[in-house]
Scaffold this motif. Structure first.
Motif, mmCIF file in Angstrom:
data_model
loop_
_atom_site.group_PDB
_atom_site.id
_atom_site.type_symbol
_atom_site.label_atom_id
_atom_site.label_comp_id
_atom_site.label_asym_id
_atom_site.label_seq_id
_atom_site.Cartn_x
_atom_site.Cartn_y
_atom_site.Cartn_z
ATOM 1 N N PHE A 97 0.877 -1.169 0.000
ATOM 2 C CA PHE A 97 0.000 0.000 0.000
ATOM 3 C C PHE A 97 0.920 1.227 0.000
ATOM 4 O O PHE A 97 2.067 1.134 0.430
ATOM 5 N N SER A 162 1.496 3.044 14.420
ATOM 6 C CA SER A 162 1.138 2.094 13.366
ATOM 7 C C SER A 162 -0.207 1.452 13.670
ATOM 8 O O SER A 162 -0.682 1.483 14.809
ATOM 9 N N ALA A 163 -0.773 0.825 12.633
ATOM 10 C CA ALA A 163 -2.021 0.079 12.836
ATOM 11 C C ALA A 163 -1.782 -1.076 13.792
ATOM 12 O O ALA A 163 -2.675 -1.461 14.569
ATOM 13 N N SER A 164 -0.580 -1.650 13.765
ATOM 14 C CA SER A 164 -0.269 -2.758 14.675
ATOM 15 C C SER A 164 -0.350 -2.289 16.132
ATOM 16 O O SER A 164 -0.923 -2.980 16.981
ATOM 17 N N SER A 203 -0.984 -8.528 12.058
ATOM 18 C CA SER A 203 -0.829 -7.751 13.296
ATOM 19 C C SER A 203 -1.900 -8.105 14.327
ATOM 20 O O SER A 203 -1.711 -7.838 15.522
ATOM 21 N N THR A 254 -12.081 -6.294 9.443
ATOM 22 C CA THR A 254 -11.169 -5.596 8.527
ATOM 23 C C THR A 254 -11.963 -4.855 7.460
ATOM 24 O O THR A 254 -12.844 -5.436 6.819
ATOM 25 N N GLY A 256 -10.989 -3.453 4.219
ATOM 26 C CA GLY A 256 -9.901 -3.369 3.247
ATOM 27 C C GLY A 256 -8.774 -4.324 3.605
ATOM 28 O O GLY A 256 -7.762 -3.901 4.181
ATOM 29 N N THR A 258 -5.510 -6.726 3.422
ATOM 30 C CA THR A 258 -4.194 -6.409 2.869
ATOM 31 C C THR A 258 -4.027 -6.987 1.465
ATOM 32 O O THR A 258 -3.491 -6.332 0.580
ATOM 33 N N ASP A 283 -10.286 -2.472 11.739
ATOM 34 C CA ASP A 283 -8.985 -2.172 11.146
ATOM 35 C C ASP A 283 -9.214 -1.730 9.703
ATOM 36 O O ASP A 283 -9.458 -2.547 8.826
ATOM 37 N N ASN A 313 -4.662 4.336 8.812
ATOM 38 C CA ASN A 313 -3.338 4.958 8.686
ATOM 39 C C ASN A 313 -3.374 6.134 7.709
ATOM 40 O O ASN A 313 -3.302 5.910 6.493
HETATM 41 N N1 PLP Z 1 -3.920 -3.793 8.837
HETATM 42 C C1 PLP Z 1 -4.009 -3.871 7.497
HETATM 43 C C2 PLP Z 1 -5.334 -4.174 6.859
HETATM 44 C C3 PLP Z 1 -2.872 -3.654 6.693
HETATM 45 O O1 PLP Z 1 -2.969 -3.751 5.365
HETATM 46 C C4 PLP Z 1 -1.646 -3.364 7.327
HETATM 47 C C5 PLP Z 1 -0.437 -3.129 6.530
HETATM 48 O O2 PLP Z 1 -0.458 -3.000 5.332
HETATM 49 C C6 PLP Z 1 -1.606 -3.310 8.724
HETATM 50 C C7 PLP Z 1 -2.755 -3.542 9.446
HETATM 51 C C8 PLP Z 1 -0.325 -3.008 9.458
HETATM 52 O O3 PLP Z 1 -0.018 -1.668 9.332
HETATM 53 P P1 PLP Z 1 1.161 -0.975 10.175
HETATM 54 O O4 PLP Z 1 2.393 -1.123 9.349
HETATM 55 O O5 PLP Z 1 0.729 0.447 10.328
HETATM 56 O O6 PLP Z 1 1.274 -1.677 11.479
#
Ligand code: PLP
Length: 491
Positions: A97, A162-164, A203, A254, A256, A258, A283, A313
């Motif tokens: 992404f 981060s999303a994590s 994550s 979720t 969207g 990954t 997420d 993010n």
């Molecule tokens: N969640 C989704 C749906 C993602 O696509 C990603 C990373 O591409 C993440 C979480 C993790 O993101 P981050 O790198 O901000 O932890």
């Protein structure tokens, strides 16, 4: 009275030579260097071509005893560092992404570094905290997220790295809430279980593990033919856990995925989570940004009014630099309960008054950067209509690319295009698709990535770079077809 014979303090450290004048002079050169880099990026190959170990082999093995001039550093940047980069801001970068970046955000980073504040508590820099609260309230409004995430209520927003990290803190909050609501079981963390679809980001498993539930506590729920969470399977897994004496604690939906950008049925998932008193986290790491466009918003924010936390993010698809994850909570108390530590040296009257936010209580680390500046400056200096235009452009260009794929019998779309993401492959199968990826990326004009989608290897074209224009998406199709033509000739 000072002691009469107190010795003078020793002279200052050596970096006094880096005074305001030198900073001004060299700072301008660095800004110029960045502007040159960004404006000439298109002429470089997107992916770094260096062999493992090359970068290190080109640089001094030991730290210098004496100062070196900026010229020497910039020369190494040009000679070694830049060739060792995969250029995420290249207009032909379509892999993974996007990593958002943009002029106002880069300037915001510079200002944050220049101000050099550490905003762990409100008292350690009131503006750092209050600007973050404001920027997240602005962003909530811009995305059309429900009022329950506004800072004026019991919830509010916070910037995580981060999303994590956002997900991890949500699991901690869920754990605290569930244990608090079931006092008899307060030490029984081993009975808590979590749920996410098999297509959720890794994550989730990581966060569930770190938060103490253990990775094995995550139930990976089957997906339907679209790749979205099968809600009947979720309901069955939750019922089975309850029968076995376990406690449903956390559900991640979720928006969207990954691999293919699939959106889970959040409202139906929310109903199951609510039935069992589990926390619902959404997420929307990448796709969330599209909610700035009212016409794209519906499926992205659907069910948000029933979510306990919702995150995306800006550093993916909005022009805001890494790191910037926006996380909103409907109720911040369980999060603070799980993460607040106030050793005596951090105690202060403002905290005690209860009238301020101490964002250290909302995250894992204690210290925190002034990240809100880059977000606030991006919103102010670009304006919201420009953000919408960008997203609309990306979605339209991805639709154009998907149409080309459809119209060429050698290719197949391996998932319905999602927003600005297209997953496609060669009809002849995974091996040929993998070879095509290798070819396209070796040519250097564009960079794609891959993922397994519906059991097949898919090439992913994610449109979203700040510098990407329509011509670059056209070039991506030209590169893909050129590589496929070459393969046909070779074959
Ligand atoms: N969640 C989704 C749906 C993602 O696509 C990603 C990373 O591409 C993440 C979480 C993790 O993101 P981050 O790198 O901000 O932890």
């Amino acid at each position: 009275m000072p002691a009469p014979d107190a010795p003078a303090p020793p002279p200052g450290p050596g970096d006094a030579a880096f005074d305001a004048e030198r900073f001004r002079r060299e700072g301008r050169r660095v800004v110029d260097w960045i502007a040159d880099y960004l404006s000439t990026l298109a002429a470089r190959p997107v992916q770094s071509q260096v062999a493992p170990g090359w970068v290190r082999s080109q640089l001094a093995a030991h730290p210098p005893e004496n100062p070196e001039p900026l010229d020497a550093v910039l020369a190494d940047l040009d000679r070694v560092i830049v060739p060792g980069l995969t250029h995420w801001q290249h207009p032909g970068f379509f892999a993974f992404f996007p990593a958002g970046s943009g002029g106002p955000s880069i300037l915001g980073e510079l200002l944050a570094a220049g101000l050099g504040v550490q905003g762990m508590l409100w008292i350690t820099s009131p503006a750092c905290t209050e600007l973050e609260t404001l920027a997240l309230d602005w962003l909530r409004e811009l995305l059309g997220l429900p009022e329950r995430f506004a800072s004026t209520g019991p919830g509010g927003g916070v910037i995580q790295d981060s999303a994590s990290s956002g997900l991890l803190t949500a699991v901690v909050a869920a754990r605290e809430r569930v244990l608090a609501e079931a006092p008899a079981r307060t030490t029984d963390i081993g009975r808590l279980v979590a749920y996410a679809s098999a297509a959720a980001h890794s994550s989730v498993e990581k966060g569930v593990g770190i938060a103490g539930l253990g990775r094995a506590a995550l139930r990976k729920i089957a997906v339907d033919a679209r790749g979205a969470m099968d809600v009947a399977a979720l309901a069955a897994a939750m019922a089975e856990d309850v029968r076995a004496g376990r406690i449903p604690c956390f559900v991640a939906a979720t928006v969207g995925t990954t691999a293919a950008g699939v959106i889970d049925p959040v409202p139906a998932i929310a109903a199951e989570a609510r039935r069992h008193g589990a926390w619902l986290h959404v997420d929307a790491a990448w796709a969330g940004a599209a909610a700035v466009c009212p016409e794209l918003r519906g499926p992205i924010v659907a069910g948000a009014e029933a979510a306990d936390s919702w995150g995306f993010n800006p550093h993916k698809w909005l022009p805001v630099n890494l790191d910037c994850h926006a996380l909103w909570l409907a109720d911040r108390r369980p999060l603070i309960h799980g993460l607040s530590m106030k050793p005596d040296y951090l105690r202060n009257a403002a905290t005690e008054s209860g009238a301020v936010i101490d964002y250290a209580d909302w995250q894992v680390p204690l210290g925190r950067r002034f990240r809100a500046l880059k977000l606030w400056m991006t919103l102010r200096m670009l304006g919201t209509e420009a953000l919408r235009d960008r997203i609309r452009g990306h979605v339209a260009w991805a639709a154009w690319f998907a149409e080309r794929v459809r119209s060429d019998s050698r290719f197949a779309l391996l998932a319905p295009p999602s927003l600005s993401l297209v997953c496609f492959g060669l009809e002849t199968g995974d091996e040929a698709t993998a070879a095509l990826l290798e070819q396209v990326n070796r040519r250097g004009r564009v960079c794609l990535s891959s993922a397994t989608v519906g059991g097949r290897l898919a090439l992913r074209l994610a449109v979203g770079g700040t510098l990407t224009r329509r011509e670059d998406v056209e070039a991506a199709w030209a590169e893909v077809t050129a590589a496929a033509n070459a393969a046909t000739h070779d074959g």
